[in-house]
Design an enzyme around this catalytic site. Structure first.
Site, PDB file in Angstrom:
ATOM      1  N   GLY A  10      68.800 -39.972 -43.440  1.00 47.00           N
ATOM      2  CA  GLY A  10      68.687 -39.086 -42.260  1.00 47.00           C
ATOM      3  C   GLY A  10      68.570 -37.638 -42.705  1.00 47.00           C
ATOM      4  CG  ASP A  54      63.395 -48.445 -41.081  1.00 42.18           C
ATOM      5  OD1 ASP A  54      64.616 -48.225 -40.943  1.00 42.18           O
ATOM      6  OD2 ASP A  54      62.680 -48.973 -40.198  1.00 42.18           O
ATOM      7  CB  ILE A  55      68.444 -47.061 -43.237  1.00 39.40           C
ATOM      8  CG1 ILE A  55      68.430 -46.973 -41.708  1.00 39.40           C
ATOM      9  CG2 ILE A  55      68.570 -45.685 -43.859  1.00 39.40           C
ATOM     10  CD1 ILE A  55      69.745 -46.484 -41.122  1.00 39.40           C
ATOM     11  CE1 TYR A 154      75.974 -41.328 -32.793  1.00 38.91           C
ATOM     12  CE2 TYR A 154      77.538 -40.317 -31.277  1.00 38.91           C
ATOM     13  CZ  TYR A 154      76.864 -40.316 -32.485  1.00 38.91           C
ATOM     14  OH  TYR A 154      77.092 -39.306 -33.383  1.00 38.91           O
ATOM     15  CE  LYS A 158      77.656 -41.969 -35.902  1.00 38.53           C
ATOM     16  NZ  LYS A 158      77.173 -41.828 -37.282  1.00 38.53           N
TER      17      LYS A 158
HETATM   18  C1  AKB Z   1      76.209 -36.563 -29.553  1.00 41.44           C
HETATM   19  O1  AKB Z   1      76.293 -35.766 -28.619  1.00 41.44           O
HETATM   20  O2  AKB Z   1      75.835 -37.724 -29.438  1.00 41.44           O
HETATM   21  C2  AKB Z   1      76.641 -36.087 -30.916  1.00 41.44           C
HETATM   22  C3  AKB Z   1      78.076 -36.405 -31.172  1.00 41.44           C
HETATM   23  C4  AKB Z   1      79.135 -35.708 -30.409  1.00 41.44           C
HETATM   24  O3  AKB Z   1      78.352 -37.222 -31.990  1.00 41.44           O
HETATM   25  N1  AKB Z   1      76.416 -34.679 -31.051  1.00 41.44           N
END
Ligand code: AKB
Length: 341
Positions: A10, A54-55, A154, A158
């Site tokens: 990235g 690409d990863i 997301y 994470k």
């Molecule tokens: C997002 O807004 O998705 C990022 C984060 C806070 O990880 N900037």
């Protein structure tokens, strides 16, 4: 003899820009950069090699393993929170399968090289999920183990990858007869919203902070998508890079947990508006709330307790809010958008 290098995925992203420039100034660090898109021209002189790829391409990762002694992997590639909500399964593929590929590369390399590869992983405040504004206000600064109940793909990605990092460090192949694999040395930082003077983020939900500022500097109208009273933590890019370099160089024995909060300042959207309007009195900024994005930032904490990072590897931000704007953001951004004469 194979070259010792640091691998950065990235590379073209916001953190990649700052990190590559900082690492390039460190004597003797050779950088191999990887990104889907061609490398930004300003980064080319800083890298020993750039690979456009690409990863998710395990053949490519295998070739890297054959060619280099990789001592540290900074795995920065990911799809941010807002973009991930538009295509959650694609985000999962990149954020989770991509990270798994890199973790496995780290383990293979550690075994092959006979020493643990450091795996530095930026996580996010998106792993937290507070149920309502009252609880968010009550909780104030939250610690790493609290409210790990994310409401975005997301955030889920994470949080899961943080756990994968711990798994590959401590438990991988625990039942296998052949336990010859060496583990990686996984170190993770949960970042707040980041603001850079050089680049504008794409696809995040904390983007209103940097977008308001860059928009005003460019003389463009900006419709802020969250309420003025919205409060989440932010940090400027030099401090984010400082924290990555600090955790990477900390002695193994001082690292007592694999995941650390870092924090700097915690303004409301109105505080950012005020400071931007002070610098650009004609700035054309309105508040036009997007309910879905608002719900996401409302689930993120007001602030994070980063005392573990302070204790274990002497983390302390250099920039509070005033200094961030006065000494870093405003001068650099004025220079970035100055009219060419
Ligand atoms: C997002 O807004 O998705 C990022 C984060 C806070 O990880 N900037």
């Amino acid at each position: 003899m194979r070259n010792e290098v640091v691998l950065i995925t990235g590379a073209n992203g916001e953190i990649g820009h700052g990190l590559i420039k900082a690492l390039a100034q460190r004597n003797g660090t050779q950088i191999v950069a990887l990104d889907l898109r061609p490398l930004d021209e300003s980064l080319i002189p800083c890298c020993d090699r750039f690979i456009q790829g690409d990863i998710l391409d395990s053949m490519l990762l295998g070739r890297l393993m054959a060619e280099y002694d990789i001592t540290t992997i900074y795995h920065l590639a990911s799809i941010l929170s807002t973009k991930a909500e538009y295509n959650p399964e694609t985000a999962h593929k990149i954020n989770v399968e991509g990270t798994l590929n890199l973790l496995r590369l780290g383990v293979e390399l550690s075994t092959w090289q006979g020493s643990s590869v450091k795996f530095i992983y930026p996580s996010s405040i998106a792993v937290y999920g507070l149920p309502d504004l009252e609880t968010k206000k009550q909780e104030g600064k939250i610690k790493e183990w609290m409210w790990c109940t994310p409401i975005t793909m997301y955030g889920c990605n994470k949080l899961y990858c943080e756990n994968l990092g711990k798994y590959y460090t401590k438990y991988y192949r625990q039942l296998a007869k052949d336990r010859s694999k060496h583990s990686i040395d996984f170190r993770c930082i949960r970042f707040p919203g980041l603001i850079s003077a050089e680049t504008i983020p794409t696809g995040g939900t904390s983007d209103y902070g940097p977008e308001m500022l860059h928009g005003a500097a460019k003389g463009e109208h900006y419709a802020c998508f969250v309420r003025p009273d919205t409060r989440i933590p932010f940090m400027v890019m030099p401090d984010a890079i400082k924290s990555l370099l600090l955790i990477e160089s900390a002695p193994r024995e001082s690292i007592t947990q694999s995941v650390y909060n870092v924090s700097s300042f915690s303004p409301s959207a109105k505080d950012i508006y005020d400071i931007v309007r002070q610098a650009y009195p004609d700035a054309d900024i309105t508040f036009d709330v997007d309910a879905q994005r608002q719900r996401i930032v409302d689930s993120w904490p007001e602030d994070c307790d980063d005392s573990a990072a302070l204790h274990d590897w002497e983390w302390k931000p250099d920039y509070d809010m005033q200094r961030s704007f006065d000494e870093y953001l405003l001068p650099a951004i004025k220079n970035l958008y100055k009219p060419i004469v």
